[in-house]
Design a protein around this motif. Structure first.
Motif, short mmCIF file in Angstrom:
data_model
loop_
_atom_site.label_atom_id
_atom_site.label_comp_id
_atom_site.label_asym_id
_atom_site.label_seq_id
_atom_site.Cartn_x
_atom_site.Cartn_y
_atom_site.Cartn_z
N ARG A 28 0.81 -1.21 0.00
CA ARG A 28 0.00 0.00 0.00
C ARG A 28 0.84 1.26 0.00
N THR A 29 2.05 1.18 -0.50
CA THR A 29 2.89 2.38 -0.49
C THR A 29 2.34 3.44 -1.42
N GLY A 30 1.73 3.04 -2.52
CA GLY A 30 1.16 4.02 -3.44
C GLY A 30 0.02 4.80 -2.82
N ILE A 31 -0.77 4.13 -1.99
CA ILE A 31 -1.88 4.80 -1.33
C ILE A 31 -1.35 5.85 -0.35
N HIS A 32 -0.30 5.51 0.38
CA HIS A 32 0.27 6.47 1.32
C HIS A 32 0.85 7.67 0.59
N ASP A 33 1.43 7.44 -0.58
CA ASP A 33 1.95 8.55 -1.37
C ASP A 33 0.82 9.49 -1.79
N THR A 34 -0.29 8.92 -2.22
CA THR A 34 -1.40 9.76 -2.65
C THR A 34 -2.05 10.48 -1.48
N ASP A 35 -2.05 9.85 -0.30
CA ASP A 35 -2.57 10.54 0.88
C ASP A 35 -1.70 11.74 1.21
N GLY A 36 -0.41 11.58 1.09
CA GLY A 36 0.51 12.70 1.31
C GLY A 36 0.31 13.80 0.29
N MET A 37 0.05 13.42 -0.95
CA MET A 37 -0.20 14.43 -1.98
C MET A 37 -1.48 15.19 -1.69
N ALA A 38 -2.50 14.50 -1.21
CA ALA A 38 -3.76 15.17 -0.89
C ALA A 38 -3.57 16.18 0.24
N VAL A 39 -2.86 15.78 1.27
CA VAL A 39 -2.60 16.68 2.40
C VAL A 39 -1.72 17.85 1.96
N ALA A 40 -0.71 17.56 1.15
CA ALA A 40 0.18 18.63 0.67
C ALA A 40 -0.59 19.62 -0.20
N SER A 41 -1.50 19.14 -1.03
CA SER A 41 -2.28 20.07 -1.86
C SER A 41 -3.15 20.96 -1.00
N PHE A 42 -3.72 20.40 0.07
CA PHE A 42 -4.53 21.21 0.98
C PHE A 42 -3.69 22.28 1.67
N LEU A 81 -0.70 23.51 0.80
CA LEU A 81 -0.17 24.50 -0.15
C LEU A 81 -1.27 25.43 -0.66
N GLY A 82 -2.46 24.89 -0.86
CA GLY A 82 -3.56 25.75 -1.29
C GLY A 82 -3.95 26.75 -0.22
N GLY A 119 -11.62 13.87 0.29
CA GLY A 119 -12.11 15.19 0.72
C GLY A 119 -10.99 16.19 0.85
N ARG A 120 -9.87 15.75 1.39
CA ARG A 120 -8.72 16.64 1.55
C ARG A 120 -8.19 17.04 0.18
N ALA A 121 -8.17 16.11 -0.77
CA ALA A 121 -7.70 16.43 -2.12
C ALA A 121 -8.65 17.41 -2.81
N LEU A 122 -9.94 17.23 -2.61
CA LEU A 122 -10.91 18.15 -3.20
C LEU A 122 -10.79 19.55 -2.59
N LEU A 123 -10.53 19.60 -1.28
CA LEU A 123 -10.29 20.90 -0.65
C LEU A 123 -9.03 21.56 -1.21
N GLY A 124 -7.98 20.77 -1.41
CA GLY A 124 -6.75 21.30 -2.00
C GLY A 124 -6.99 21.81 -3.40
N LEU A 125 -7.80 21.09 -4.16
CA LEU A 125 -8.14 21.52 -5.52
C LEU A 125 -8.91 22.84 -5.49
N GLY A 126 -9.89 22.92 -4.60
CA GLY A 126 -10.67 24.15 -4.48
C GLY A 126 -9.84 25.33 -4.01
N LEU A 127 -8.95 25.08 -3.05
CA LEU A 127 -8.08 26.16 -2.57
C LEU A 127 -7.08 26.60 -3.63
N GLY A 128 -6.59 25.65 -4.44
CA GLY A 128 -5.69 26.02 -5.53
C GLY A 128 -6.38 26.91 -6.55
#
Length: 97
Positions: free
Chosen positions: A19-33, A35-36, A67-76
């Motif tokens: 599940r390393t790929g899932i953890h990477d995408t979770d980190g990307m979602a949090v980072a997008s939030f 940074l946004g 949800g965190r990724a969608l918030l990051g997208l909206g904030l961006g």
């Protein structure tokens, strides 16, 4: 007709997936939030597009933190809208508090 497995093959146990790929995408979602959110205050010309890109990749790869990724997208997107609003208000490429 052979009913048993050949001697050189081993019996496969239950399949485990990494599940390393899932953890990477979770980190990307949090980072997008993050940074946004940060981009609303400073460097929105850089942080807005980065937040949008990270959120898009996290959503495309199927993050558990949708949800965190969608918030990051909206904030961006909001970062870029704030930039456009301030650019039209004072005809510059940046703004300050």
């Amino acid at each position: 007709m052979q009913l048993t497995a050949p001697a050189d093959r081993t019996a496969e146990g239950p399949r485990t997936t990494r599940r390393t790929g899932i953890h990477d995408t979770d980190g990307m979602a949090v980072a997008s939030f993050v940074l946004g959110l940060l981009g609303l205050l400073v460097l929105n010309v850089f942080l807005g597009p980065i937040a949008i890109a990270l959120a898009g990749v996290a959503l495309w790869r199927g993050t558990a933190r949708r949800g965190r990724a969608l918030l990051g997208l909206g904030l961006g997107v909001a970062d870029l809208l704030v930039l456009v609003a301030f650019m039209s208000a004072d005809n510059t490429m940046s703004w300050s508090l």
